[in-house]
Design an enzyme around this catalytic site. Structure first.
Site, PDB file in Angstrom:
ATOM      1  N   CYS A 137      29.457  13.364   9.409  1.00 16.63           N
ATOM      2  CA  CYS A 137      29.216  13.751  10.984  1.00 16.63           C
ATOM      3  C   CYS A 137      30.322  13.119  11.790  1.00 16.63           C
ATOM      4  O   CYS A 137      30.523  12.107  12.138  1.00 16.63           O
ATOM      5  CB  CYS A 137      27.884  13.088  11.263  1.00 16.63           C
ATOM      6  SG  CYS A 137      27.503  13.392  13.059  1.00 16.63           S
ATOM      7  N   CYS A 140      29.619  11.945  14.959  1.00 13.97           N
ATOM      8  CA  CYS A 140      29.190  10.752  15.168  1.00 13.97           C
ATOM      9  C   CYS A 140      30.215   9.597  14.990  1.00 13.97           C
ATOM     10  O   CYS A 140      30.240   8.715  15.709  1.00 13.97           O
ATOM     11  CB  CYS A 140      27.974  10.455  14.105  1.00 13.97           C
ATOM     12  SG  CYS A 140      27.003  11.915  14.055  1.00 13.97           S
ATOM     13  N   ASP A 141      31.019   9.984  13.824  1.00  5.43           N
ATOM     14  CA  ASP A 141      31.871   8.728  13.333  1.00  5.43           C
ATOM     15  C   ASP A 141      33.496   9.076  13.454  1.00  5.43           C
ATOM     16  O   ASP A 141      34.371   8.032  13.183  1.00  5.43           O
ATOM     17  CB  ASP A 141      31.713   8.550  11.858  1.00  5.43           C
ATOM     18  CG  ASP A 141      30.213   8.169  11.512  1.00  5.43           C
ATOM     19  OD1 ASP A 141      29.749   7.408  12.461  1.00  5.43           O
ATOM     20  OD2 ASP A 141      29.687   8.650  10.511  1.00  5.43           O
TER      21      ASP A 141
END
Ligand code: FAD
Ligand code: NAP
Length: 325
Positions: A137, A140-141
């Site tokens: 992701c 997200c990261d």
């Protein structure tokens, strides 16, 4: 065998399920939530979460899900340790589901919040280095790879979008694809090829992810060239596996309309399925955004629509109450 009877049956305990539970409980629907095999959902397998609103400091995914559970229970949700293995949607409300335990669940409305799982390559090192340089992701990261080199594995729209997104953070992005052409849309391909921070490695498969899970994390990938068979070590700080997602909809095949990728089809802009009283929320009906906050948002929508369904009014969030569905 126990029969659990509720106005609102929620299947799945990720952000979508908990958000539906909080709204449902506060609307006096006394929800029963069946947690499934991954209590708390996908966020329980990550560490830092920096984009869920309301927290200035970095929070941990498992902690956030514990808080959602505590809030849902506090307002009156019953959370059950079971997995739904069968459901009858054909006969209308009330809907009857069966758990792995043999218990029966009967709900006047059903909120399906079973999520989706990123597909993984299934090669050595991938799971061990998850959250230690390996991710599925970018939204997200990606932030954790500021000024670093990252690789994206895959050749579809997701992989290309992730690669383009990562250029906002990383110093360089290498797209690694197993063939010599991408299946991503042309416009995305054009952007990818034109980007000065992106290069592409064709015909390569990842054989393993290498590094120290207890120390510095991912250091390199072992790649095999499908044309020549040659192996190489490819140094990288991060690797994003972007080979697709699988929505958890096996249970609903033949019972609800699914799109070509297996996601539950809902009325656009709503969580309503074609069956009155059956709602879908979160990643199971959303292949585009796939974020905790969007899942929570659609969970809220599902509970509001469920409440309106139960009060005998059709749902019209533009302010009109229509005849019963
Ligand atoms: P999920 O979280 O997928 O939960 C699905 C639930 O359904 C689970 O509880 C499962 O047990 C249950 N279930 C499935 N089948 C059944 C069944 N048959 N019976 C009963 N229950 C069932 N998003 C962000 O916004 N920020 C981040 O930083 C972030 N980081 C991430 C890191 C990782 C590693 C991953 C994988 C995802 C990340 N995401 C992040 C995405 C986010 O986790 C998802 O968008 C979100 O969890 C989706 O919520 P959901 O409620 O739809 O489903
Ligand atoms: P996808 O289109 O199925 O592409 C998956 C990619 O991963 C393919 O390139 C595939 O390679 C590769 N792959 C699969 N398994 C692999 C493995 N084991 N090892 C190495 N590579 C592997 O998935 P997606 O990109 O997630 O897209 C899913 C759906 O969502 C598509 O319909 C897509 O159009 C849609 N989507 C749309 C948008 C948008 O409209 N902006 C954005 C994201 C997704 P091959 O090409 O060799 O098969």
């Amino acid at each position: 065998m126990t029969t659990h009877r509720t106005k609102m049956l929620i299947i799945g305990s990720g952000p979508a399920g908990y958000s539906a539970a909080i709204y449902g409980a506060r609307a006096m629907m006394a929800p029963i939530m069946v947690q499934g095999l991954q209590p708390g959902g996908q966020l329980t397998i990550t560490t830092d979460v920096e984009n869920y609103p309301g927290f200035r400091d970095v929070i941990q995914g498992p902690w956030l899900m514990e808080e959602m559970k505590a809030q849902a229970e506090h307002v009156g949700t019953e959370v059950v340790w079971d997995t739904i293995v069968d459901i009858d949607l054909a006969n209308g409300s009330p809907f009857r589901a069966v758990g792995d335990s043999g218990d029966e669940y009967i709900g006047d409305v059903v909120v399906i919040a079973t999520g989706a799982q990123a597909k993984w390559l299934g090669v050595p090192g991938e799971m061990e280095l998850g959250g230690k340089g390996v991710s599925a992701c970018a939204t997200c990261d990606g932030f954790f790879f500021r000024g670093k080199r990252v690789a994206v594995i895959g050749g579809g729209n997701t992989a290309v979008e992730e690669a383009l997104y990562l250029t906002n953070h990383a110093s360089h992005v290498t797209l690694i694809h197993r063939r010599d052409s991408l299946r991503a849309e042309r416009i995305l391909q054009d952007r990818l090829f034109a980007h000065p921070k992106i290069s592409v490695l064709w015909n390569r498969v990842v054989e393993s992810f290498e590094g120290d899970p207890a120390g510095a994390g991912l250091t390199h990938l072992v790649l095999a060239d499908r044309a020549t068979g040659a192996r190489e070590d490819f140094a990288t700080d991060g690797a994003f596996v972007a080979i697709g997602h699988a929505p958890a909809t096996e249970l609903f095949k033949g019972k609800l309309e699914l799109d070509a990728s297996g996601y539950i089809v809902v009325e656009p802009g709503t969580p309503k399925t074609a069956i009155p009283g059956v709602f879908a929320a979160g990643d199971v009906m959303d292949h585009t955004y796939r974020q905790a906050v969007t899942a929570a948002g659609t969970g809220c929508m599902a509970a509001l629509d469920a409440e309106r369904f139960l009060s005998g009014l059709s749902v019209d969030l533009h302010g009109h109450a229509e005849a019963a569905e």
